[in-house]
Design a protein around this motif. Structure first.
Motif, PDB file in Angstrom:
ATOM      1  N   ALA A 163       9.729  10.185  -0.073  1.00  0.00           N
ATOM      2  CA  ALA A 163       9.264   8.925  -0.650  1.00  0.00           C
ATOM      3  C   ALA A 163      10.281   8.357  -1.637  1.00  0.00           C
ATOM      4  O   ALA A 163      10.484   7.146  -1.700  1.00  0.00           O
ATOM      5  N   MET A 164      10.938   9.240  -2.391  1.00  0.00           N
ATOM      6  CA  MET A 164      11.958   8.781  -3.333  1.00  0.00           C
ATOM      7  C   MET A 164      13.131   8.167  -2.588  1.00  0.00           C
ATOM      8  O   MET A 164      13.673   7.131  -3.005  1.00  0.00           O
ATOM      9  N   SER A 165      13.518   8.774  -1.471  1.00  0.00           N
ATOM     10  CA  SER A 165      14.621   8.241  -0.679  1.00  0.00           C
ATOM     11  C   SER A 165      14.294   6.842  -0.172  1.00  0.00           C
ATOM     12  O   SER A 165      15.117   5.914  -0.268  1.00  0.00           O
ATOM     13  N   LEU A 166      13.095   6.660   0.358  1.00  0.00           N
ATOM     14  CA  LEU A 166      12.688   5.343   0.850  1.00  0.00           C
ATOM     15  C   LEU A 166      12.590   4.329  -0.285  1.00  0.00           C
ATOM     16  O   LEU A 166      13.020   3.183  -0.144  1.00  0.00           O
ATOM     17  N   PHE A 167      12.031   4.776  -1.401  1.00  0.00           N
ATOM     18  CA  PHE A 167      11.887   3.887  -2.557  1.00  0.00           C
ATOM     19  C   PHE A 167      13.243   3.376  -3.032  1.00  0.00           C
ATOM     20  O   PHE A 167      13.426   2.178  -3.261  1.00  0.00           O
ATOM     21  N   ILE A 168      14.196   4.267  -3.176  1.00  0.00           N
ATOM     22  CA  ILE A 168      15.525   3.878  -3.642  1.00  0.00           C
ATOM     23  C   ILE A 168      16.209   2.961  -2.636  1.00  0.00           C
ATOM     24  O   ILE A 168      16.809   1.940  -2.998  1.00  0.00           O
ATOM     25  N   VAL A 185      14.041  -8.722  -7.906  1.00  0.00           N
ATOM     26  CA  VAL A 185      14.337  -7.299  -8.088  1.00  0.00           C
ATOM     27  C   VAL A 185      13.132  -6.578  -8.681  1.00  0.00           C
ATOM     28  O   VAL A 185      12.762  -5.482  -8.233  1.00  0.00           O
ATOM     29  N   SER A 186      12.508  -7.176  -9.675  1.00  0.00           N
ATOM     30  CA  SER A 186      11.344  -6.555 -10.316  1.00  0.00           C
ATOM     31  C   SER A 186      10.212  -6.358  -9.322  1.00  0.00           C
ATOM     32  O   SER A 186       9.585  -5.288  -9.274  1.00  0.00           O
ATOM     33  N   LEU A 187       9.946  -7.371  -8.515  1.00  0.00           N
ATOM     34  CA  LEU A 187       8.890  -7.259  -7.517  1.00  0.00           C
ATOM     35  C   LEU A 187       9.251  -6.237  -6.443  1.00  0.00           C
ATOM     36  O   LEU A 187       8.382  -5.501  -5.947  1.00  0.00           O
ATOM     37  N   ALA A 188      10.530  -6.187  -6.080  1.00  0.00           N
ATOM     38  CA  ALA A 188      10.964  -5.222  -5.065  1.00  0.00           C
ATOM     39  C   ALA A 188      10.711  -3.795  -5.540  1.00  0.00           C
ATOM     40  O   ALA A 188      10.182  -2.961  -4.792  1.00  0.00           O
ATOM     41  N   PHE A 189      11.070  -3.500  -6.780  1.00  0.00           N
ATOM     42  CA  PHE A 189      10.846  -2.159  -7.312  1.00  0.00           C
ATOM     43  C   PHE A 189       9.354  -1.867  -7.434  1.00  0.00           C
ATOM     44  O   PHE A 189       8.894  -0.767  -7.096  1.00  0.00           O
ATOM     45  N   GLY A 190       8.592  -2.848  -7.926  1.00  0.00           N
ATOM     46  CA  GLY A 190       7.162  -2.639  -8.107  1.00  0.00           C
ATOM     47  C   GLY A 190       6.419  -2.446  -6.805  1.00  0.00           C
ATOM     48  O   GLY A 190       5.604  -1.527  -6.662  1.00  0.00           O
ATOM     49  N   LEU A 191       6.698  -3.298  -5.821  1.00  0.00           N
ATOM     50  CA  LEU A 191       6.013  -3.190  -4.532  1.00  0.00           C
ATOM     51  C   LEU A 191       6.437  -1.928  -3.778  1.00  0.00           C
ATOM     52  O   LEU A 191       5.630  -1.307  -3.082  1.00  0.00           O
ATOM     53  N   ALA A 192       7.715  -1.562  -3.918  1.00  0.00           N
ATOM     54  CA  ALA A 192       8.198  -0.356  -3.244  1.00  0.00           C
ATOM     55  C   ALA A 192       7.511   0.884  -3.802  1.00  0.00           C
ATOM     56  O   ALA A 192       7.087   1.765  -3.041  1.00  0.00           O
ATOM     57  N   ILE A 193       7.369   0.957  -5.125  1.00  0.00           N
ATOM     58  CA  ILE A 193       6.726   2.139  -5.710  1.00  0.00           C
ATOM     59  C   ILE A 193       5.245   2.164  -5.369  1.00  0.00           C
ATOM     60  O   ILE A 193       4.661   3.227  -5.126  1.00  0.00           O
ATOM     61  N   ALA A 194       4.607   0.981  -5.309  1.00  0.00           N
ATOM     62  CA  ALA A 194       3.190   0.921  -4.944  1.00  0.00           C
ATOM     63  C   ALA A 194       2.988   1.388  -3.502  1.00  0.00           C
ATOM     64  O   ALA A 194       2.038   2.125  -3.195  1.00  0.00           O
ATOM     65  N   THR A 195       3.877   0.966  -2.612  1.00  0.00           N
ATOM     66  CA  THR A 195       3.774   1.359  -1.205  1.00  0.00           C
ATOM     67  C   THR A 195       3.961   2.854  -1.038  1.00  0.00           C
ATOM     68  O   THR A 195       3.205   3.522  -0.308  1.00  0.00           O
ATOM     69  N   MET A 196       4.970   3.415  -1.702  1.00  0.00           N
ATOM     70  CA  MET A 196       5.208   4.849  -1.589  1.00  0.00           C
ATOM     71  C   MET A 196       4.079   5.661  -2.238  1.00  0.00           C
ATOM     72  O   MET A 196       3.697   6.723  -1.736  1.00  0.00           O
ATOM     73  N   ALA A 197       3.530   5.147  -3.334  1.00  0.00           N
ATOM     74  CA  ALA A 197       2.414   5.844  -3.986  1.00  0.00           C
ATOM     75  C   ALA A 197       1.194   5.876  -3.078  1.00  0.00           C
ATOM     76  O   ALA A 197       0.481   6.883  -2.989  1.00  0.00           O
ATOM     77  N   GLN A 198       0.958   4.774  -2.378  1.00  0.00           N
ATOM     78  CA  GLN A 198      -0.157   4.722  -1.441  1.00  0.00           C
ATOM     79  C   GLN A 198       0.081   5.657  -0.255  1.00  0.00           C
ATOM     80  O   GLN A 198      -0.849   6.235   0.297  1.00  0.00           O
ATOM     81  N   LEU A 216      17.542  14.494  -5.745  1.00  0.00           N
ATOM     82  CA  LEU A 216      18.227  14.595  -4.458  1.00  0.00           C
ATOM     83  C   LEU A 216      17.897  13.395  -3.566  1.00  0.00           C
ATOM     84  O   LEU A 216      18.767  12.856  -2.880  1.00  0.00           O
ATOM     85  N   GLY A 217      16.645  12.975  -3.580  1.00  0.00           N
ATOM     86  CA  GLY A 217      16.250  11.812  -2.792  1.00  0.00           C
ATOM     87  C   GLY A 217      16.995  10.560  -3.218  1.00  0.00           C
ATOM     88  O   GLY A 217      17.432   9.763  -2.378  1.00  0.00           O
ATOM     89  N   ALA A 218      17.152  10.384  -4.529  1.00  0.00           N
ATOM     90  CA  ALA A 218      17.870   9.218  -5.042  1.00  0.00           C
ATOM     91  C   ALA A 218      19.338   9.260  -4.646  1.00  0.00           C
ATOM     92  O   ALA A 218      19.920   8.233  -4.271  1.00  0.00           O
ATOM     93  N   VAL A 219      19.951  10.431  -4.724  1.00  0.00           N
ATOM     94  CA  VAL A 219      21.369  10.569  -4.361  1.00  0.00           C
ATOM     95  C   VAL A 219      21.579  10.280  -2.875  1.00  0.00           C
ATOM     96  O   VAL A 219      22.496   9.550  -2.490  1.00  0.00           O
ATOM     97  N   VAL A 220      20.722  10.851  -2.030  1.00  0.00           N
ATOM     98  CA  VAL A 220      20.853  10.645  -0.582  1.00  0.00           C
ATOM     99  C   VAL A 220      20.689   9.172  -0.226  1.00  0.00           C
ATOM    100  O   VAL A 220      21.483   8.605   0.536  1.00  0.00           O
ATOM    101  N   ALA A 221      19.666   8.533  -0.773  1.00  0.00           N
ATOM    102  CA  ALA A 221      19.417   7.123  -0.460  1.00  0.00           C
ATOM    103  C   ALA A 221      20.550   6.230  -0.954  1.00  0.00           C
ATOM    104  O   ALA A 221      20.973   5.298  -0.257  1.00  0.00           O
ATOM    105  N   THR A 222      21.066   6.517  -2.139  1.00  0.00           N
ATOM    106  CA  THR A 222      22.162   5.711  -2.685  1.00  0.00           C
ATOM    107  C   THR A 222      23.427   5.900  -1.871  1.00  0.00           C
ATOM    108  O   THR A 222      24.194   4.954  -1.649  1.00  0.00           O
TER     109      THR A 222
END
Length: 275
Positions: free
Chosen positions: A20-25, A58-71, A109-115
């Motif tokens: 989920a972190m990889s997708l979020f990033i 950008v703010s909405l992208a981060f917010g909606l992405a975290i909401a989607t992954m949390a769901q 690790l998820g953040a590093v891979v996605a970046t």
């Protein structure tokens, strides 16, 4: 620790945090970089009005992405997706120390891979910083630290409040509320620090870009904010009635109700489900 180590559900949760972190990033930073790509035949200059629109995007992208992954993975791992959130829940005696460590490793690790993947996809973008957090001109490290503390405090406070199992007045979607809190934090901090309320996300960009100037701000600030939120909520706003000794046992063994006897009951997870 041994009891958690043997549970399949525990390792599923760790994998869920990584995935989920990889997708979020990928989604959030990818959205932030998208507007910088030059379009053929478009010579529009970046005006202050467009810059404001970009901040909102950008703010909405981060917010909606975290909401989607949390769901998507909240019922599996709790969808922390942020070391500061994990620390807050640790200090709130809701997860074990072992789980907190494994979650933070998975998130990083998820953040590093996605970046890294984004780096390859956006390699043709001139001046591509991959969402690297830096202090704005005129903002010193102390001021940036304060911004990060406040922005993260409101996020972790929202997480603790919306996922509090004692509440029966929460209506709507907890993931959406948390996503809006992430968006709010970005609207506050993006012009000052680029908004580094997620240390793992900041680390991914810093590592791939090999730029760690003032990087400590984006770990210390969010971690202090998360810790303060946990202490304020648990000991001032909504004190828990359980004995402190019993609560601290969670640090070594985890919460008993998180797992069934075989560790396979996916419905036993309730961290992101408001009553």
């Amino acid at each position: 620790m041994a009891s958690e180590f043997k549970k399949k559900m525990f390792w599923r949760a760790v994998v869920a945090e990584f995935f989920a972190m990889s997708l979020f990033i990928f989604i959030s930073i990818g959205s932030a970089l998208g507007f910088q790509f030059p379009l053929a035949g478009n010579s529009t200059e970046l005006t202050p009005k467009i810059a404001i629109q970009d901040n909102v995007k950008v703010s909405l992208a981060f917010g909606l992405a975290i909401a989607t992954m949390a769901q998507s993975v909240g019922h599996i791992s709790g969808a922390h997706l942020n070391p500061a959130v994990t620390l807050g829940l640790l200090l709130s005696c809701q997860i074990s120390i072992f789980k907190a460590i494994m979650y933070i490793i998975a998130q990083t690790l998820g953040a590093v891979v996605a970046t890294a993947i984004l780096s390859g996809i956006t390699s043709s973008l001139p001046g591509n910083s991959l969402g690297l957090n830096t202090l704005s001109n005129g903002i010193n490290s102390g001021q940036g630290l304060g911004i990060e503390i406040i922005a993260t405090l409101q996020l972790v406070l929202c997480v603790l409040a919306t996922t509090d199992r004692r509440r029966n007045d929460v209506s709507g979607s907890a993931p959406l509320a948390i996503g809006l809190s992430v968006a709010l934090g970005h609207l506050l901090a993006i012009d000052y620090t680029g908004c580094g309320i997620n240390p793992a996300r900041s680390f991914g960009s810093a590592l791939i870009m090999n730029s760690f100037k003032d990087h400590w701000v984006f770990w210390v600030g969010p971690m202090i904010g998360g810790a303060c939120a946990a202490l304020i909520y648990d000991y001032i706003l909504a004190p828990r009635s359980s004995n402190i000794t019993d609560r601290m046992k969670v640090w070594t063994g985890g919460q008993v109700e998180e797992y069934d006897l075989d560790g396979d009951d996916i419905n036993s997870r309730v961290e992101m489900k408001p009553k």
